[in-house]
Design a protein around this motif. Structure first.
Motif, mmCIF file in Angstrom:
data_model
loop_
_atom_site.group_PDB
_atom_site.id
_atom_site.type_symbol
_atom_site.label_atom_id
_atom_site.label_comp_id
_atom_site.label_asym_id
_atom_site.label_seq_id
_atom_site.Cartn_x
_atom_site.Cartn_y
_atom_site.Cartn_z
ATOM 1 N N SER A 157 -23.877 23.750 30.949
ATOM 2 C CA SER A 157 -25.055 24.402 31.507
ATOM 3 C C SER A 157 -25.678 25.383 30.525
ATOM 4 N N GLN A 193 -44.526 21.528 38.277
ATOM 5 C CA GLN A 193 -44.179 22.939 38.478
ATOM 6 C C GLN A 193 -44.987 23.599 39.592
ATOM 7 N N THR A 245 -39.974 22.247 42.769
ATOM 8 C CA THR A 245 -40.038 23.599 43.315
ATOM 9 C C THR A 245 -39.410 23.659 44.713
ATOM 10 N N SER A 250 -35.433 23.151 44.987
ATOM 11 C CA SER A 250 -34.744 23.793 43.887
ATOM 12 C C SER A 250 -33.739 24.809 44.425
ATOM 13 N N LYS A 263 -33.666 27.534 41.135
ATOM 14 C CA LYS A 263 -33.356 27.011 39.795
ATOM 15 C C LYS A 263 -33.374 25.488 39.801
ATOM 16 N N GLU A 269 -33.007 23.358 37.553
ATOM 17 C CA GLU A 269 -32.021 22.689 36.702
ATOM 18 C C GLU A 269 -30.648 22.554 37.369
ATOM 19 N N THR A 270 -30.452 23.253 38.490
ATOM 20 C CA THR A 270 -29.187 23.104 39.219
ATOM 21 C C THR A 270 -29.079 21.714 39.838
ATOM 22 N N SER A 307 -36.661 21.315 27.533
ATOM 23 C CA SER A 307 -36.158 22.630 27.930
ATOM 24 C C SER A 307 -35.158 23.123 26.886
#
Lengths: 620, 620
Positions: free
Chosen positions: B66, B511, B518, B521, B525, B527-528, B554
């Protein structure tokens, strides 16, 4: 004072010393390694591993298995190369930047493969800081019960004329424990060794103790190095990048994780103390080095990093030791023998490969298998290599440090000139092209029957199929550094009865009393010193692997085919790539993976002559 | 009695139970696993790992990272697949023997690839005894602090109607320690679990506790199995070999080391007790089984081995459980759900892949990311697969057990018929061809824009280049089983300004507040739960990787190219192989590596609709 005996004492636990002690430990030689540093390197220093060195890491830890499992388990252990590839960064691409014609900074000129060595098994360089590479060796050695004794400094070294001195340990070294009791006698120890290897760096105490001269000179090129995690808009920050700008030269070496190394060319005077003429690190720091780099990289920007991982300044010296050994009892290896610029990317590689060349020879002589004459080939092979390296480095460093050719500077270095040098010497810098000249262990008599399997060079990669189960194998994985000579028997097409009859004859000749297999067989067991692997040009659909004479399939895993697997495009090109015809050939591969000699299938006497020139039959 | 709570209780530590508990532990789910056997399997049992299962082993232990190191370290850890490949034998070749026309025993008819699944990343089967495979899981689980509790037997299981029962742990199980104090109360324990997985084998106690029926029937085929190190002149002893002889059928499965498994067809009566109609192992031993095999193998011979590693006799049953779950609180997996013949080579594979399908769904629901409805897809996907397996197995077992076609027996099974079945079902038996039908997590709406990347099937292997450093990567290594959905953004040619502008728009849409990225999330987050990977059709010589919008890089390691490396022939075929055009596409890959859905670059709302059908926005 305390006294002890050891077969080999290694002085210095940098890359050369660790490769030496690791290799000896793996060969079950009694070895001791000492270093005056209290700890291993923590950051910086050398960091690039060349393609040939990755191959060496691979074959060094292809597990040795003396059971009837043959190569089966041999290919499967986690080893040095696994861990190197797991932890290191890979450089596949080299990028070149030069001044824009309008003078407004640099632009991308070209991108080419980082490695130009068509036969490289691993067509890239691996970058990883020296401490992490040392850790790979240290951890593997620990598993074998060998640890570095430190901080220890040698204080005297002497070689006795008497071979039987101290039960055959003619080298006497006094070691002193630093950070000990403070009592000289208590902290000192006498070690009697059969052999000593001085892997103690550019300022080698061992070398100086025997007054071995360094031949060559120091250049005027002064370079700075910074290691950091960059914050930049430069698009080639993860490629090996050479920048020739009107504001000096730079080089980017991407590293493990997000780290990057930046080499920057310095105006000599800035870092040299006017009085002493020596480098003065107090005159420049990493921020100043980054400022110098920024000018070269314009219009790309580098923000100030949170911290620098490591940094240094150095002047390039290009020197080779006049001798690599004292009476073949004390040897020097690595930086103790040669210094050159980091631009050649050889730092650790040349050093580790010195030791790799020496280790199997020491093991053979210590076991009584080979005559001490074998040890002379170490200097013969590795000093020549170092001289070639210096010659290359001189030319390359000059091109690298030179101003770029522009409209205003027609005498500068053109991109074409630079990239030609980069690619011409690719075989050399990758380590793949290393060629050992003729000697007792390199005999090119029958080169013509395997024209492209060059005697004195390492066996290039090729895929084979195992005859019994059609599993593909890389030939280098069949040639582990287990101190054995590999006898590759290219049998021709064994599905043909006439060829099979020739093999029957060959098997009988190889097992006759006057064959090397019998004469030089330690304790009457040929497999201790010789590993026979057969490679047939028969095809997988029809082969009957167990029709071969037993000698060529001592275990089912020892017989291979020059054929393609059902899936995939690799394989089926061994005979053609190596230049071996339908009549077949025998190829002797040295324990270090280099071709020793070649003979036709009726040439057992040639092989026996080859081995008789350096092996001893005493143990038969 | 003692009481405890756990998120998931796994009953049974065979292949299904270990895959389940390993996967849950790796997803940081609180899991407990119990087994009534005092020790793991020591020899014999199932032993074949299919190509798709090797892929699963690989992606299961591609390390999750991560940090901003991105995929860099991710690809490098030693994992389940490394160890499987290190310890196991590989079967690349299948050989077929049939009666000679003159009736004097068998002869080689054909050799073909063992695996007929063109997209298999590992085009072979791995054989290794079940105990060794269990050890791979057990050792890896131990590193994560999870060990099997044994010998423990469950005695009662109940599901409460009340969701809040015991703080949301509605399944009550009483466990009894065998070999304990002998005092029932002291040896018993009540476990309250959120979920229970019954991976307790063909005679599943969990299945019986809930009266779940097994549908299907038992066949008349009786087979014997012996594991041994053979001493034979049979030339295909290291290949998977099917023998159809006039004296019955046999199958050879080469194993790790020098071991071999021999399946022999038995005359039903010889092993069946006349009174009970059940198998009676006392009527036959391994020597008798070898004698039966010898008749089939004539004229090849087998000497009596020093010992037999393992042996058994079995009747093939072909059954599937009528249900795989009770209220989506208790699940059954593996042999508890389906039994079939070992000839299909599915033994452990189907079982482990049941659990692999279930694990990420349990993790998502437990974390509150997904609605419990997601759990219904487990039975939907895996029961259909088991039914297909039984159908295949019935046909194949019949062909395998049938007499060979000869001049005298024109009704027998011809080689052509047999090999056609062998190859037609290659995709199925390899596990590669598994196809999950449409559901909340499989939506084929835009299949046409990536015509060959089939929704509901696993992402097939392809080589990519990483944009920043031209390092080649296998796409499956970018899709680790880390419980995240991967959003593969096939960007088209980002060197074209118009395409880059479209990506800028896409980045903004992704986004925006109403986008899935969004809305779903966790904790704000993205990316979780979502890992965005971009794949451009730009070329390595000219790409400027950092020209992409930040969302698609990213970290520098997240941007890839559909291009070939300088060396090697792999790569540069992702778009064409997957059927993706210049306009690009977005592909959602499920956490288990199967394609969930596909959308055009302007199709963010389609993806949001897809995720809205099973994800919960509560955590946003």
């Amino acid at each position: 004072m305390k006294e002890s005996q050891v077969d080999v004492l290694v002085i210095g636990a940098g890359p050369a010393g660790l490769m030496c002690s690791f290799g000896l430990a793996r060969a079950d030689v009694k070895v001791r390694v000492v270093d005056e540093r209290p700890k291993k390197v923590a950051a910086g220093q050398a960091d690039g591993i060349q393609p040939r060195t990755i191959e060496v890491f691979q074959v060094l830890t292809t597990a040795i298995n003396s059971t009837n499992d043959g190569v089966y388990f041999a290919l499967q252990s986690y080893g040095l190369a696994d861990r190197l590839l797991r932890e290191g960064n890979q450089m596949h691409m080299a990028a070149f930047y030069n001044p824009k014609s309008d003078g407004s900074g640099i632009e991308l000129t070209d991108r080419v493969p980082d490695v130009t060595a068509p036969t490289a098994r691993y067509p890239f360089e691996v970058t990883l800081h020296q401490g992490a590479i040392e850790a790979i060796f240290l951890d593997s050695m620990k598993e074998m019960g060998v640890e570095v004794n430190r901080p220890i400094r040698p204080t005297t070294i002497q070689i006795s004329e008497d071979k039987n001195y101290h039960d055959g340990h003619p080298v006497r070294v006094v070691l002193k424990l630093l950070e000990g009791t403070g009592n000289d006698e208590e902290d000192s120890e006498v070690v009697y060794a059969k052999y000593v290897v001085g892997a103690d760096g550019a300022h080698s105490w061992v070398r100086k103790s025997f007054d071995i001269a360094m031949e060559g000179e120091q250049t005027d090129y002064v370079w700075g190095v910074i290691d950091m995690i960059p914050d930049t808009d430069f698009p080639d920050i993860r490629n090996k990048t050479a920048v020739h700008s009107n504001n000096g030269s730079c080089m980017i070496i991407p590293r493990e994780g997000d780290k990057v190394r930046v080499y920057t060319q310095l105006e000599g005077k800035a870092a040299i103390d006017a009085r002493s003429g020596r480098l003065d690190k107090s005159k420049l720091g990493p921020n100043e080095l980054l400022d110098v780099a920024r000018k070269s990289f314009y219009p790309y920007t580098f923000k100030a990093p949170q911290s620098f991982d490591w940094w240094t300044i150095y002047i390039i010296g290009q020197r080779v030791a006049s001798s690599y050994s004292v009476q073949e009892r004390v040897f020097i290896a690595g930086d103790a023998c040669h210094t050159h610029s980091p631009k050649a990317g050889q730092g650790m590689n040349a050093s580790m490969n010195d030791s790799y060349n020496l280790v199997w020879k020491l093991a053979h002589v210590l076991r009584g298998w080979a005559s001490p004459e074998l040890l002379k080939t170490y200097e013969f092979e590795r000093r020549k290599y170092a001289q070639d390296l210096i010659t290359f480095d001189k030319g390359f460093a000059k091109l690298f440090s030179g101003k770029p050719r522009t409209e205003l500077n027609q005498d500068g270095v053109s991109h074409e000139e630079f990239i030609r040098a980069f690619q011409t010497f690719g075989g050399f810098t990758s380590g793949i092209g290393v060629h050992y000249e003729g000697s007792v262990i390199v005999n090119a008599k029958h080169q013509n029957i395997a024209a492209h399997l060059v005697t004195g060079e390492r066996v290039p990669p090729q895929y084979l199929l195992r005859a019994a189960d059609s599993r593909p194998f890389e030939i280098q994985d069949l040639l582990p550094s287990d101190t054995r000579f590999k006898i590759l028997v290219f049998t021709g097409n064994t599905s043909e009865p006439s060829q099979l009859a020739k093999l029957q004859t060959l098997a009988e000749e190889l097992q006759a009393p006057d064959s090397f297999l019998t004469k030089f067989s330690p304790g009457g067991k040929p497999e201790t010193l010789f590993d026979i692997i057969s490679i047939s040009s028969a095809k997988k659909e029809s082969v009957v692997y167990n029709a071969l004479p037993q000698l060529f399939r001592s275990h089912w895993s020892k017989a291979f085919l020059d054929d393609t697997p059902f899936t995939g495009q690799l394989g089926g090109k061994v005979y053609s790539t190596y230049g071996i015809g339908a009549a077949g050939a025998m190829v002797v591969v040295r324990p270090d993976g280099y071709v020793g000699t070649i003979a036709p299938l009726n040439g057992v006497t040639d092989l026996t002559d080859y081995f008789a020139s350096f092996l001893t039959s005493s143990s038969a």
